[in-house]
Scaffold this active site. Structure first.
Site, PDB file in Angstrom:
ATOM      1  N   HIS A  56       0.857  -1.191   0.000  1.00 46.61           N
ATOM      2  CA  HIS A  56       0.000   0.000   0.000  1.00 46.61           C
ATOM      3  C   HIS A  56       0.897   1.246   0.000  1.00 46.61           C
ATOM      4  CE1 HIS A  56       0.528  -0.883   4.406  1.00 46.61           C
ATOM      5  NE2 HIS A  56       1.002   0.335   4.308  1.00 46.61           N
TER       6      HIS A  56
HETATM    7  C1  T46 Z   1       2.914   0.422   6.899  1.00 44.37           C
HETATM    8  C2  T46 Z   1       3.575  -0.869   7.178  1.00 44.37           C
HETATM    9  C3  T46 Z   1       5.061  -0.764   7.278  1.00 44.37           C
HETATM   10  C4  T46 Z   1      -4.260  -0.462  13.562  1.00 44.37           C
HETATM   11  O1  T46 Z   1      -5.387  -0.656  14.061  1.00 44.37           O
HETATM   12  N1  T46 Z   1      -3.465   0.539  14.042  1.00 44.37           N
HETATM   13  C5  T46 Z   1      -2.234   0.779  13.521  1.00 44.37           C
HETATM   14  O2  T46 Z   1      -1.538   1.707  13.972  1.00 44.37           O
HETATM   15  C6  T46 Z   1      -1.764  -0.053  12.457  1.00 44.37           C
HETATM   16  C7  T46 Z   1      -0.414   0.171  11.838  1.00 44.37           C
HETATM   17  C8  T46 Z   1      -2.579  -1.061  11.998  1.00 44.37           C
HETATM   18  N2  T46 Z   1      -3.804  -1.263  12.562  1.00 44.37           N
HETATM   19  C9  T46 Z   1      -4.631  -2.366  12.084  1.00 44.37           C
HETATM   20  C10 T46 Z   1      -5.130  -2.216  10.660  1.00 44.37           C
HETATM   21  C11 T46 Z   1      -5.250  -3.668  10.195  1.00 44.37           C
HETATM   22  O3  T46 Z   1      -6.525  -4.174  10.579  1.00 44.37           O
HETATM   23  O4  T46 Z   1      -3.836  -3.555  12.093  1.00 44.37           O
HETATM   24  C12 T46 Z   1      -4.184  -4.394  11.008  1.00 44.37           C
HETATM   25  C13 T46 Z   1      -2.943  -4.734  10.204  1.00 44.37           C
HETATM   26  O5  T46 Z   1      -2.500  -3.538   9.547  1.00 44.37           O
HETATM   27  P1  T46 Z   1      -1.915  -3.557   8.060  1.00 44.37           P
HETATM   28  O6  T46 Z   1      -2.570  -4.633   7.273  1.00 44.37           O
HETATM   29  O7  T46 Z   1      -1.999  -2.166   7.517  1.00 44.37           O
HETATM   30  O8  T46 Z   1      -0.393  -3.974   8.341  1.00 44.37           O
HETATM   31  P2  T46 Z   1       0.806  -3.887   7.319  1.00 44.37           P
HETATM   32  O9  T46 Z   1       1.950  -4.622   7.889  1.00 44.37           O
HETATM   33  O10 T46 Z   1       0.355  -4.266   5.956  1.00 44.37           O
HETATM   34  O11 T46 Z   1       1.170  -2.327   7.251  1.00 44.37           O
HETATM   35  C14 T46 Z   1       1.654  -1.656   8.394  1.00 44.37           C
HETATM   36  C15 T46 Z   1       1.058  -0.239   8.461  1.00 44.37           C
HETATM   37  O12 T46 Z   1      -0.358  -0.329   8.452  1.00 44.37           O
HETATM   38  C16 T46 Z   1       1.505   0.610   7.305  1.00 44.37           C
HETATM   39  O13 T46 Z   1       1.227   1.954   7.588  1.00 44.37           O
HETATM   40  O14 T46 Z   1       3.459   1.265   6.221  1.00 44.37           O
HETATM   41  O15 T46 Z   1       3.060  -1.552   8.329  1.00 44.37           O
END
Ligand code: T46
Length: 140
Positions: A56
């Site tokens: 993303h």
């Molecule tokens: C990024 C990379 C490096 C939250 O509720 N609060 C938070 O602060 C974060 C980061 C995530 N979440 C929730 C949202 C999703 O339901 O945790 C779940 C997993 O998040 P996500 O699928 O976005 O995780 P990654 O590893 O794909 O991405 C994360 C960050 O979201 C993003 O900003 O740059 O790590």
């Protein structure tokens, strides 16, 4: 300095480290070594071998990724240039600006990625579809 770094989309930051007989201490300070006030910290760990994360871009969020344990690859794409950076040293972080598509992969066993973020969590800031990202990047 890499071309992409010169464009300001991402760059490596070496943080000060105090090396002592008893071990090492690295410090990061918001709005100083980290190029923004830190509003949020989260960490990614217990990643199964072969798993990929992210995929993303962010409309406004800026981040610094720090491999406090182990290593992983960050695949970066600003719409016109792509680069893969391996993070493997706890005192070297990667600063990523807004509007950069990123994917994290090749996590080593036991890797821990600490992320310093410039804003609180806001799902509306995410662009999770690559074609949408390219379209928005072209408009800017
Ligand atoms: C990024 C990379 C490096 C939250 O509720 N609060 C938070 O602060 C974060 C980061 C995530 N979440 C929730 C949202 C999703 O339901 O945790 C779940 C997993 O998040 P996500 O699928 O976005 O995780 P990654 O590893 O794909 O991405 C994360 C960050 O979201 C993003 O900003 O740059 O790590």
């Amino acid at each position: 300095m890499r071309d992409s770094e010169a464009q300001g989309h991402w760059r490596l930051i070496e943080f000060p480290t105090i090396e002592q007989f008893e071990g090492c201490l690295t410090f990061l300070e918001g709005a100083r070594l980290v190029p923004f006030e830190i509003k949020r910290v989260y960490y990614i760990y217990s990643v199964p071998l072969g798993a990929m994360r992210s995929g993303h871009a962010h409309r406004n969020l800026k981040q610094v990724l720090v491999p406090v344990a182990g290593s992983f690859n960050v695949v970066l794409d600003n719409g016109s240039r792509k680069e893969t950076i391996t993070l493997a040293q706890p005192h070297v972080g990667l600063s990523v600006s807004k509007m950069v598509w990123r994917r994290i992969e090749a996590f080593s066993s036991g890797a821990v990625c600490v992320v310093l973020a410039s804003t609180h969590y806001d799902e509306a800031d995410y662009i999770r579809n690559y074609d949408d990202f390219i379209a928005e990047a072209k408009l800017r």
